[in-house]
Design a protein around this motif. Structure first.
Motif, PDB file in Angstrom:
ATOM      1  N   LYS A 178      38.956  31.617  12.283  1.00  0.00           N
ATOM      2  CA  LYS A 178      39.779  32.703  11.753  1.00  0.00           C
ATOM      3  C   LYS A 178      40.470  33.468  12.866  1.00  0.00           C
ATOM      4  O   LYS A 178      41.590  33.976  12.685  1.00  0.00           O
ATOM      5  N   THR A 179      39.825  33.577  14.035  1.00  0.00           N
ATOM      6  CA  THR A 179      40.452  34.260  15.167  1.00  0.00           C
ATOM      7  C   THR A 179      41.640  33.456  15.683  1.00  0.00           C
ATOM      8  O   THR A 179      42.691  34.021  16.020  1.00  0.00           O
ATOM      9  N   PHE A 180      41.499  32.135  15.753  1.00  0.00           N
ATOM     10  CA  PHE A 180      42.627  31.278  16.127  1.00  0.00           C
ATOM     11  C   PHE A 180      43.778  31.450  15.131  1.00  0.00           C
ATOM     12  O   PHE A 180      44.947  31.584  15.524  1.00  0.00           O
ATOM     13  N   PHE A 181      43.464  31.442  13.838  1.00  0.00           N
ATOM     14  CA  PHE A 181      44.501  31.536  12.824  1.00  0.00           C
ATOM     15  C   PHE A 181      45.178  32.905  12.846  1.00  0.00           C
ATOM     16  O   PHE A 181      46.396  33.001  12.660  1.00  0.00           O
ATOM     17  N   ALA A 182      44.395  33.968  13.039  1.00  0.00           N
ATOM     18  CA  ALA A 182      44.972  35.318  13.097  1.00  0.00           C
ATOM     19  C   ALA A 182      45.943  35.442  14.256  1.00  0.00           C
ATOM     20  O   ALA A 182      46.970  36.127  14.158  1.00  0.00           O
ATOM     21  N   ASN A 183      45.629  34.751  15.372  1.00  0.00           N
ATOM     22  CA  ASN A 183      46.509  34.771  16.544  1.00  0.00           C
ATOM     23  C   ASN A 183      47.568  33.679  16.509  1.00  0.00           C
ATOM     24  O   ASN A 183      48.359  33.549  17.442  1.00  0.00           O
ATOM     25  N   ARG A 184      47.524  32.877  15.445  1.00  0.00           N
ATOM     26  CA  ARG A 184      48.488  31.785  15.243  1.00  0.00           C
ATOM     27  C   ARG A 184      48.468  30.771  16.385  1.00  0.00           C
ATOM     28  O   ARG A 184      49.496  30.233  16.789  1.00  0.00           O
ATOM     29  N   GLN A 185      47.267  30.482  16.896  1.00  0.00           N
ATOM     30  CA  GLN A 185      47.081  29.464  17.937  1.00  0.00           C
ATOM     31  C   GLN A 185      46.736  28.138  17.264  1.00  0.00           C
ATOM     32  O   GLN A 185      45.625  27.640  17.356  1.00  0.00           O
ATOM     33  N   MET A 186      47.716  27.563  16.595  1.00  0.00           N
ATOM     34  CA  MET A 186      47.457  26.388  15.765  1.00  0.00           C
ATOM     35  C   MET A 186      47.378  25.088  16.562  1.00  0.00           C
ATOM     36  O   MET A 186      46.594  24.199  16.242  1.00  0.00           O
ATOM     37  N   ILE A 187      48.185  24.972  17.617  1.00  0.00           N
ATOM     38  CA  ILE A 187      48.271  23.700  18.343  1.00  0.00           C
ATOM     39  C   ILE A 187      46.975  23.413  19.087  1.00  0.00           C
ATOM     40  O   ILE A 187      46.404  22.320  18.986  1.00  0.00           O
ATOM     41  N   SER A 188      46.476  24.380  19.865  1.00  0.00           N
ATOM     42  CA  SER A 188      45.238  24.166  20.618  1.00  0.00           C
ATOM     43  C   SER A 188      44.067  23.930  19.677  1.00  0.00           C
ATOM     44  O   SER A 188      43.204  23.080  19.938  1.00  0.00           O
ATOM     45  N   SER A 224      33.251  35.189   7.492  1.00  0.00           N
ATOM     46  CA  SER A 224      34.555  34.863   8.086  1.00  0.00           C
ATOM     47  C   SER A 224      35.691  35.131   7.100  1.00  0.00           C
ATOM     48  O   SER A 224      36.783  35.545   7.502  1.00  0.00           O
ATOM     49  N   ILE A 225      35.432  34.888   5.806  1.00  0.00           N
ATOM     50  CA  ILE A 225      36.440  35.180   4.782  1.00  0.00           C
ATOM     51  C   ILE A 225      36.705  36.682   4.722  1.00  0.00           C
ATOM     52  O   ILE A 225      37.853  37.133   4.632  1.00  0.00           O
ATOM     53  N   ALA A 226      35.619  37.472   4.801  1.00  0.00           N
ATOM     54  CA  ALA A 226      35.760  38.923   4.750  1.00  0.00           C
ATOM     55  C   ALA A 226      36.444  39.471   5.999  1.00  0.00           C
ATOM     56  O   ALA A 226      37.217  40.428   5.929  1.00  0.00           O
ATOM     57  N   VAL A 227      36.176  38.861   7.147  1.00  0.00           N
ATOM     58  CA  VAL A 227      36.697  39.390   8.407  1.00  0.00           C
ATOM     59  C   VAL A 227      38.162  38.994   8.642  1.00  0.00           C
ATOM     60  O   VAL A 227      38.879  39.660   9.396  1.00  0.00           O
ATOM     61  N   PHE A 228      38.631  37.924   7.978  1.00  0.00           N
ATOM     62  CA  PHE A 228      39.963  37.383   8.273  1.00  0.00           C
ATOM     63  C   PHE A 228      41.095  38.399   8.096  1.00  0.00           C
ATOM     64  O   PHE A 228      41.943  38.542   8.993  1.00  0.00           O
ATOM     65  N   TYR A 231      21.441  17.045  10.012  1.00  0.00           N
ATOM     66  CA  TYR A 231      22.578  17.929   9.722  1.00  0.00           C
ATOM     67  C   TYR A 231      22.257  19.400   9.967  1.00  0.00           C
ATOM     68  O   TYR A 231      23.139  20.190  10.291  1.00  0.00           O
ATOM     69  N   THR A 232      20.986  19.789   9.812  1.00  0.00           N
ATOM     70  CA  THR A 232      20.668  21.210   9.876  1.00  0.00           C
ATOM     71  C   THR A 232      20.900  21.800  11.263  1.00  0.00           C
ATOM     72  O   THR A 232      21.139  23.002  11.396  1.00  0.00           O
ATOM     73  N   PHE A 233      20.857  20.961  12.303  1.00  0.00           N
ATOM     74  CA  PHE A 233      21.079  21.486  13.649  1.00  0.00           C
ATOM     75  C   PHE A 233      22.541  21.842  13.906  1.00  0.00           C
ATOM     76  O   PHE A 233      22.882  22.345  14.981  1.00  0.00           O
ATOM     77  N   VAL A 234      23.393  21.591  12.918  1.00  0.00           N
ATOM     78  CA  VAL A 234      24.777  22.051  13.028  1.00  0.00           C
ATOM     79  C   VAL A 234      24.882  23.541  12.668  1.00  0.00           C
ATOM     80  O   VAL A 234      25.917  24.172  12.911  1.00  0.00           O
ATOM     81  N   LEU A 235      23.821  24.122  12.114  1.00  0.00           N
ATOM     82  CA  LEU A 235      23.872  25.516  11.651  1.00  0.00           C
ATOM     83  C   LEU A 235      24.259  26.523  12.746  1.00  0.00           C
ATOM     84  O   LEU A 235      25.019  27.451  12.467  1.00  0.00           O
ATOM     85  N   PRO A 236      23.740  26.420  13.995  1.00  0.00           N
ATOM     86  CA  PRO A 236      24.205  27.377  15.014  1.00  0.00           C
ATOM     87  C   PRO A 236      25.714  27.334  15.212  1.00  0.00           C
ATOM     88  O   PRO A 236      26.370  28.380  15.315  1.00  0.00           O
ATOM     89  N   ALA A 237      26.274  26.112  15.272  1.00  0.00           N
ATOM     90  CA  ALA A 237      27.730  25.990  15.408  1.00  0.00           C
ATOM     91  C   ALA A 237      28.432  26.483  14.151  1.00  0.00           C
ATOM     92  O   ALA A 237      29.460  27.164  14.214  1.00  0.00           O
ATOM     93  N   ALA A 238      27.857  26.148  12.981  1.00  0.00           N
ATOM     94  CA  ALA A 238      28.447  26.570  11.709  1.00  0.00           C
ATOM     95  C   ALA A 238      28.391  28.082  11.540  1.00  0.00           C
ATOM     96  O   ALA A 238      29.172  28.651  10.771  1.00  0.00           O
ATOM     97  N   ALA A 239      27.460  28.747  12.241  1.00  0.00           N
ATOM     98  CA  ALA A 239      27.357  30.201  12.162  1.00  0.00           C
ATOM     99  C   ALA A 239      28.474  30.895  12.925  1.00  0.00           C
ATOM    100  O   ALA A 239      28.909  31.989  12.563  1.00  0.00           O
ATOM    101  N   VAL A 240      28.952  30.254  13.976  1.00  0.00           N
ATOM    102  CA  VAL A 240      29.966  30.871  14.850  1.00  0.00           C
ATOM    103  C   VAL A 240      31.365  30.314  14.586  1.00  0.00           C
ATOM    104  O   VAL A 240      32.362  31.041  14.648  1.00  0.00           O
ATOM    105  N   GLU A 241      31.448  29.012  14.277  1.00  0.00           N
ATOM    106  CA  GLU A 241      32.747  28.350  14.163  1.00  0.00           C
ATOM    107  C   GLU A 241      33.699  28.999  13.153  1.00  0.00           C
ATOM    108  O   GLU A 241      34.894  29.141  13.443  1.00  0.00           O
ATOM    109  N   PRO A 242      33.229  29.415  11.954  1.00  0.00           N
ATOM    110  CA  PRO A 242      34.181  30.054  11.028  1.00  0.00           C
ATOM    111  C   PRO A 242      34.843  31.296  11.610  1.00  0.00           C
ATOM    112  O   PRO A 242      36.042  31.525  11.397  1.00  0.00           O
ATOM    113  N   LEU A 243      34.095  32.099  12.355  1.00  0.00           N
ATOM    114  CA  LEU A 243      34.677  33.272  13.004  1.00  0.00           C
ATOM    115  C   LEU A 243      35.705  32.861  14.051  1.00  0.00           C
ATOM    116  O   LEU A 243      36.772  33.480  14.174  1.00  0.00           O
ATOM    117  N   MET A 244      35.383  31.810  14.822  1.00  0.00           N
ATOM    118  CA  MET A 244      36.321  31.333  15.840  1.00  0.00           C
ATOM    119  C   MET A 244      37.597  30.809  15.183  1.00  0.00           C
ATOM    120  O   MET A 244      38.706  31.077  15.638  1.00  0.00           O
TER     121      MET A 244
END
Length: 538
Positions: A383-393, A295-299, A368-381
């Protein structure tokens, strides 16, 4: 630029970030292992889990999450201009403001550490007086760590803006290894492990900034104190930060309540905070090695796509990489949950970390380990919100699910006080459940603007993945049960044998299942990696 070319550039950058994150997370595990070995659970909880991780480091994370989300899009837009003067006027103003704010916060920690301890924990002079006294001393002594770590968050974003990913991430590894080195060398001469840990963390924070400054050495001539508060970019940054502040603060209140306050009220029991901390740290290590690094690389590339209003390209990019991450980390979560006890014992058991510590930490890790599927996708999501500046939602979603997590922990505390394992499972499980629900909500909200994760295709993909991972998990669980009955397989060698055999079986069955069920994302991911390796050899 074509999507394929962007993917290759992202993968190249992601590999560099992952390498640095591997060092950082490896250092973090070594640090946790060393501390758990030499420090009693009570000292570990007070100095490391509370004073550093959930107090000073938590304050640093507030600033980092705000800066990482908002600084880079604004800086890149300013940096695209013909003259760099405007971009560096913006950077200098941000650095100056950040330093002044940090100075005030650091003084508060130096002058009133007792107030901080009373607000954040259940420790008092009449209840757990030894923990209270150590906590006050630790907060006061470690307060300067904030300056180095927090300023490092801005230099981190700057390096990413110039796409110098490796040195940015390497700074975190440097400060961890510095802290470990000072502790291990000093413990042979000075028996006060708490003081050695404190000195090491402070010295490491300085080394982090120095590493970043080395990466920015050709830009340092542009740095000078400045307060151009009327700069348009500064105003834009402030507007972007405003809705995020509430969400970030609520998230940190959730973490403090779940990780420290709720468990610190159980004054007669030491070890629960340590178990919760280490279980969460292991999960965080796994999540940071690839998803967060990616997600850091894709931002920066998402920012470029957003500036070009290419929503379709952004959606394809996020969906493709998101499914690749899920194909790897969802089954991995199943494996880690099954193997939680031998994994925890293999890494941490020894010294002050006894069988009871292993049992509690394994429960924490499994939840805690069952959070990994969400943790795998959430960083990408994110960064996409931040790139589009959708901060409020984004902020509203974060606040709702943070409050839900705190509510679940509160119910567990009121219902299962006296049953330590269930209470620990309630806190860790509640965090995991709410993170998964949050990730689903982020996807659904983002779909209104960016075409990510088409429903039918995604649902079919998830069903195939669950079948393959479930089959592999069932066989592996049965195999572990059989191996655990063999008396010879005890101790660290036995744990290593169980992990190795079970991992081979799990991976083999899952890959066969993925091939039969046509889960092509694994093949695509490794195909991209092999392409990069072959190019380097060529």
């Amino acid at each position: 630029m074509k999507t394929g070319q962007i993917e290759k550039r992202i993968l190249r950058a992601g590999i560099f970030v992952a390498m640095a994150h591997l060092l950082f997370r490896l250092a973090g595990l070594i640090q946790a292992k060393v501390m758990a070995h030499y420090l009693t659970p009570a000292t570990f909880e007070v100095v490391f889990s509370f004073a550093f991780t959930n107090c000073l480091f938590m304050v640093f994370l507030i600033g980092e999450e705000l800066m990482a989300s908002t600084f880079l899009p604004v800086f890149m837009k300013e940096n695209d201009k013909v003259s760099n003067n405007s971009a560096w006027a913006f950077v200098n103003t941000v650095l100056t403001l950040q330093f002044l704010i940090l100075l005030v916060v650091t003084v508060v920690f130096l002058v009133a550490p007792d107030m901080v301890v009373k607000v954040m924990t259940g420790w008092r002079t009449d209840a757990s007086p030894e923990k209270y006294a150590l906590a006050v001393t630790s907060v006061r002594t470690m307060a300067p760590v904030l300056l180095g770590l927090a300023l490092g968050s801005t230099t981190y974003a700057l390096l990413n803006g110039y796409k110098r990913f490796f040195l940015a991430a390497l700074g975190d590894a440097v400060w961890k290894f510095c802290a470990i080195a000072i502790f291990l060398v000093g413990i042979r001469f000075i028996r006060d492990g708490a003081q050695l840990l404190i000195w090491g963390l402070v010295a490491g924070s300085v080394c982090k900034v120095l590493t970043h400054l080395f990466g920015l050495r050709d830009k340092l001539s542009n740095v000078r104190p400045m307060l151009a508060l009327s700069h348009p970019a500064v105003k834009t940054l402030a507007l972007l930060m405003m809705p995020l502040v509430v969400g970030v603060l609520i998230t940190k209140v959730r973490d403090i309540y779940n990780n420290i306050y709720a468990l610190s009220t159980l004054t007669e029991k030491s070890g629960l905070i340590q178990a919760n901390d280490i279980g969460k740290k292991l999960q965080g290590t796994l999540a940071h090695l690839v998803p967060v690094a990616l997600s850091i690389a894709v931002f920066p590339f998402l920012c470029e796509l957003a500036n070009n209003k290419d929503q379709r390209g952004m959606g394809e990019l996020v969906t493709r990489f998101g499914r690749m991450m899920l194909a790897v980390f969802a089954p991995f979560a199943v494996f880690v949950a099954i193997m939680a006890t031998p994994l925890t014992a293999f890494i941490f058991k020894g010294g002050q970390f006894d069988d009871e510590s292993v049992r509690f930490t394994a429960v924490s890790l499994a939840c805690y380990t069952f959070v990994l599927p969400a943790a795998a996708v959430e960083p990408l999501m994110n960064k996409t919100f931040f790139a589009n500046r959708q901060m409020i939602s984004f902020t509203i979603i974060g606040v709702v699910f943070s409050l839900m997590s705190m509510g679940i922990s509160w119910i567990g505390l009121k219902t299962y006080t006296g049953n330590d394992l269930l209470l620990l499972a309630f806190i860790a499980g509640g965090f995991t459940l709410t993170r998964i629900l949050k990730c689903i909500a982020l996807v659904e909200i983002l779909k209104r603007k960016v075409p990510v994760f088409p429903f039918v295709e995604t649902a079919l993909f998830l069903v195939r993945m669950v079948v393959a991972a479930g089959l592999a998990g069932g066989v592996t669980g049965f195999l572990l049960h059989q191996l655990s009955a063999i008396r010879v397989l005890s101790g660290r060698i036995g744990d290593m044998t169980k992990l190795g055999v079970c991992a081979a079986v799990f991976v083999g069955i899952y890959l066969v299942g993925a091939y039969i069920l046509r889960i092509s994302e694994i093949r695509e991911l490794f195909g991209l990696l092999l392409t990069k390796v072959r190019k380097r050899k060529g």
